[in-house]
Design a protein around this motif. Structure first.
Motif, PDB file in Angstrom:
ATOM      1  N   MET A  13       0.844  -1.196   0.000  1.00 24.84           N
ATOM      2  CA  MET A  13       0.000   0.000   0.000  1.00 24.84           C
ATOM      3  C   MET A  13       0.880   1.247   0.000  1.00 24.84           C
ATOM      4  O   MET A  13       1.912   1.288   0.678  1.00 24.84           O
ATOM      5  N   VAL A  14       0.456   2.254  -0.744  1.00 29.79           N
ATOM      6  CA  VAL A  14       1.121   3.558  -0.715  1.00 29.79           C
ATOM      7  C   VAL A  14       0.042   4.568  -0.339  1.00 29.79           C
ATOM      8  O   VAL A  14      -0.846   4.874  -1.138  1.00 29.79           O
ATOM      9  N   GLY A  15       0.106   5.033   0.899  1.00 28.42           N
ATOM     10  CA  GLY A  15      -1.009   5.822   1.424  1.00 28.42           C
ATOM     11  C   GLY A  15      -2.225   4.921   1.548  1.00 28.42           C
ATOM     12  O   GLY A  15      -2.158   3.838   2.126  1.00 28.42           O
ATOM     13  N   ASP A  16      -3.342   5.335   0.963  1.00 27.62           N
ATOM     14  CA  ASP A  16      -4.559   4.513   1.012  1.00 27.62           C
ATOM     15  C   ASP A  16      -4.828   3.800  -0.306  1.00 27.62           C
ATOM     16  O   ASP A  16      -5.936   3.312  -0.549  1.00 27.62           O
ATOM     17  N   LYS A  17      -3.790   3.737  -1.154  1.00 29.66           N
ATOM     18  CA  LYS A  17      -3.952   3.109  -2.473  1.00 29.66           C
ATOM     19  C   LYS A  17      -3.067   1.879  -2.596  1.00 29.66           C
ATOM     20  O   LYS A  17      -2.013   1.794  -1.967  1.00 29.66           O
ATOM     21  N   PRO A  18      -3.469   0.897  -3.416  1.00 26.07           N
ATOM     22  CA  PRO A  18      -2.624  -0.274  -3.658  1.00 26.07           C
ATOM     23  C   PRO A  18      -1.307   0.152  -4.297  1.00 26.07           C
ATOM     24  O   PRO A  18      -1.262   1.093  -5.098  1.00 26.07           O
ATOM     25  N   SER A  19      -0.245  -0.524  -3.941  1.00 27.15           N
ATOM     26  CA  SER A  19       1.061  -0.212  -4.523  1.00 27.15           C
ATOM     27  C   SER A  19       1.111  -0.669  -5.982  1.00 27.15           C
ATOM     28  O   SER A  19       0.283  -1.490  -6.416  1.00 27.15           O
ATOM     29  N   PRO A  20       2.069  -0.193  -6.761  1.00 24.00           N
ATOM     30  CA  PRO A  20       2.222  -0.670  -8.143  1.00 24.00           C
ATOM     31  C   PRO A  20       2.384  -2.183  -8.222  1.00 24.00           C
ATOM     32  O   PRO A  20       1.916  -2.815  -9.170  1.00 24.00           O
ATOM     33  N   PHE A  21       3.003  -2.776  -7.212  1.00 22.30           N
ATOM     34  CA  PHE A  21       3.183  -4.229  -7.213  1.00 22.30           C
ATOM     35  C   PHE A  21       1.842  -4.951  -7.140  1.00 22.30           C
ATOM     36  O   PHE A  21       1.589  -5.910  -7.871  1.00 22.30           O
ATOM     37  N   VAL A  22       0.965  -4.472  -6.257  1.00 18.63           N
ATOM     38  CA  VAL A  22      -0.351  -5.104  -6.103  1.00 18.63           C
ATOM     39  C   VAL A  22      -1.161  -4.988  -7.388  1.00 18.63           C
ATOM     40  O   VAL A  22      -1.972  -5.866  -7.717  1.00 18.63           O
ATOM     41  N   LEU A  23      -0.946  -3.922  -8.138  1.00 21.97           N
ATOM     42  CA  LEU A  23      -1.677  -3.715  -9.387  1.00 21.97           C
ATOM     43  C   LEU A  23      -1.038  -4.428 -10.575  1.00 21.97           C
ATOM     44  O   LEU A  23      -1.597  -4.423 -11.670  1.00 21.97           O
ATOM     45  N   SER A  24       0.109  -5.036 -10.368  1.00 20.94           N
ATOM     46  CA  SER A  24       0.847  -5.654 -11.466  1.00 20.94           C
ATOM     47  C   SER A  24       0.427  -7.098 -11.710  1.00 20.94           C
ATOM     48  O   SER A  24      -0.085  -7.779 -10.811  1.00 20.94           O
ATOM     49  N   GLN A  25       0.685  -7.574 -12.924  1.00 23.18           N
ATOM     50  CA  GLN A  25       0.432  -8.969 -13.260  1.00 23.18           C
ATOM     51  C   GLN A  25       1.328  -9.890 -12.447  1.00 23.18           C
ATOM     52  O   GLN A  25       0.966 -11.021 -12.129  1.00 23.18           O
ATOM     53  N   GLU A  26       2.497  -9.385 -12.096  1.00 24.28           N
ATOM     54  CA  GLU A  26       3.447 -10.163 -11.299  1.00 24.28           C
ATOM     55  C   GLU A  26       2.827 -10.592  -9.976  1.00 24.28           C
ATOM     56  O   GLU A  26       3.017 -11.716  -9.520  1.00 24.28           O
ATOM     57  N   TYR A  27       2.075  -9.684  -9.362  1.00 25.75           N
ATOM     58  CA  TYR A  27       1.419  -9.985  -8.083  1.00 25.75           C
ATOM     59  C   TYR A  27       0.434 -11.134  -8.259  1.00 25.75           C
ATOM     60  O   TYR A  27       0.376 -12.070  -7.453  1.00 25.75           O
ATOM     61  N   ILE A  28      -0.345 -11.086  -9.332  1.00 23.10           N
ATOM     62  CA  ILE A  28      -1.334 -12.131  -9.600  1.00 23.10           C
ATOM     63  C   ILE A  28      -0.646 -13.453  -9.901  1.00 23.10           C
ATOM     64  O   ILE A  28      -1.002 -14.501  -9.364  1.00 23.10           O
ATOM     65  N   ASP A  29       0.392 -13.390 -10.738  1.00 23.13           N
ATOM     66  CA  ASP A  29       1.105 -14.607 -11.125  1.00 23.13           C
ATOM     67  C   ASP A  29       1.777 -15.277  -9.935  1.00 23.13           C
ATOM     68  O   ASP A  29       1.794 -16.500  -9.822  1.00 23.13           O
ATOM     69  N   LYS A  30       2.329 -14.482  -9.038  1.00 18.76           N
ATOM     70  CA  LYS A  30       3.037 -15.052  -7.890  1.00 18.76           C
ATOM     71  C   LYS A  30       2.099 -15.403  -6.749  1.00 18.76           C
ATOM     72  O   LYS A  30       2.528 -15.975  -5.746  1.00 18.76           O
TER      73      LYS A  30
END
Length: 377
Positions: free
Chosen positions: A130-147
């Protein structure tokens, strides 16, 4: 004292074990060698691929159990310290607890507690997730879903977390982030240990004059690039070099042999390491021990934890402030005359706070406290 470390991450337990031996204690490391790093271990728990690898690994663990008993202290690397499913890890945890004086959690990496704390909206201003009250770039990435990192928050991981935390005798953290998320759970049974760096075997090259050009260095780990914010640091560094081509240059290293990595690192002045951290991690600290200046996480909360209010050489960058990375890198370029002083102070900082013997003594003080408390109980 006899100490057993089960599991390892970024060579932390191996480095700590060697320092404990130097101080006259018995220290044994049972690990998979930190996966690709293939670090030293006394009991090899590396798992092979496929179903055959699983069977062989299970037999290897069972055959190793007689070597993992009768210790004063067992410290595990996180909550999944064997390459097995949580249910099997819990069975092994109970065996270790029965056959040793005490068992401690090494709060070293992501687990359910840290994952949940990252999402509670109050403990951290930012994190990997999380960055502030928003999901981090990692959470929004395909990498997060794949892993499938979201599994850290799955019900079976919460069950595993709750089971172990009721049975650990205490915990020792390596970062401010882990210290603060475990304080409500362990209270006085928690201690900050820090990350150990074997400074005796890291030859420093302290910058003794203002360089003509600032040499920035960044190492890319493809599987952790977005997670740690290296992608954003790289983009900012490239913009800085484009703006000041006569005053700075950038070396980008990815997938090179370690010897070449160190050679290129030693020829640099400033390492760009992590964006979403409050605390400098192993890579930054190793570079600082060599005399490099680190652009990484170093928030006031971290300096307060280690009680350091005089020497603060790390260039802290915040993901919350638009343009902060560019501004800090530009500041370095325009104040490169300060690099020799920052280089010297970086080495001094690691010697004071992260030398492996300093970290080992912190652990020993905590071990003594926990063992004495168990004796009284």
């Amino acid at each position: 004292m006899k100490i057993l470390f089960v599991g390892d991450a970024s060579n932390m337990h191996n480095c700590l074990a060697q320092a404990l031996r130097d101080l006259g204690h018995t220290a044994v490391v049972a690990s998979n060698g930190s996966h690709w790093m293939n670090t030293h271990r006394d009991i090899d728990l590396k798992r092979g691929p496929g179903k055959i690898g699983v069977i062989k690994y299970g037999l290897k663990v069972l055959r190793s159990l007689p070597q993992m008993r009768d210790f004063d202290v067992v410290e595990t690397c996180g909550q999944v310290f064997f390459d097995l499913k949580p249910g099997k890890v819990r069975w092994l945890f109970n065996w270790l607890k029965r056959h040793n004086r005490c068992i401690l959690l090494g709060a070293i990496g992501t687990d359910y507690t840290y994952f949940a704390t990252c999402h509670d909206g109050k403990t951290y201003r930012y994190s990997d997730y999380m960055v502030g009250d928003k999901p981090s770039p990692f959470v929004l990435s395909q990498e997060y879903i794949d892993k499938r990192e979201a599994l850290w928050g799955a019900p079976f991981m919460r069950e595993h977390n709750d089971y172990l935390l009721k049975r650990y005798d205490g915990a020792v953290s390596c970062l401010w982030e882990y210290q603060v998320c475990y304080e409500p759970i362990f209270g006085e049974r928690l201690a900050y240990g820090g990350l150990p760096i074997d400074t005796n075997n890291v030859e420093p090259t302290i910058l003794d004059h203002e360089p003509e050009k600032v040499k920035f260095f960044i190492g890319i780990q493809r599987d952790r690039n977005v997670l740690k914010g290296t992608d954003r640091l790289l983009e900012a560094a490239r913009r800085t070099v484009d703006r000041y081509p006569t005053l700075c240059e950038l070396t980008v290293v990815e997938s090179v042999p370690y010897e070449e990595y160190v050679k290129l690192l030693n020829q640099s002045h400033v390492i760009l390491d992590q964006l979403y951290s409050y605390t400098p991690a192993t890579n930054a600290l190793l570079a600082m021990a060599r005399g490099l200046v680190a652009v990484s996480g170093a928030e006031p909360e971290y300096y307060d934890l280690i009680n350091e209010h005089d020497n603060q050489p790390i260039i802290n960058v915040s993901p919350l402030i638009e343009g902060d990375i560019d501004a800090k890198l530009e500041w370095i370029v325009n104040n490169k005359h300060l690099l020799p002083d920052l280089s010297r102070r970086s080495r001094e900082f690691v010697e004071k706070h992260n030398d492996s013997h300093v970290v080992a003594r912190r652990h020993l003080d905590f071990y003594d406290r926990i063992l004495n408390q168990k004796t009284k109980d």
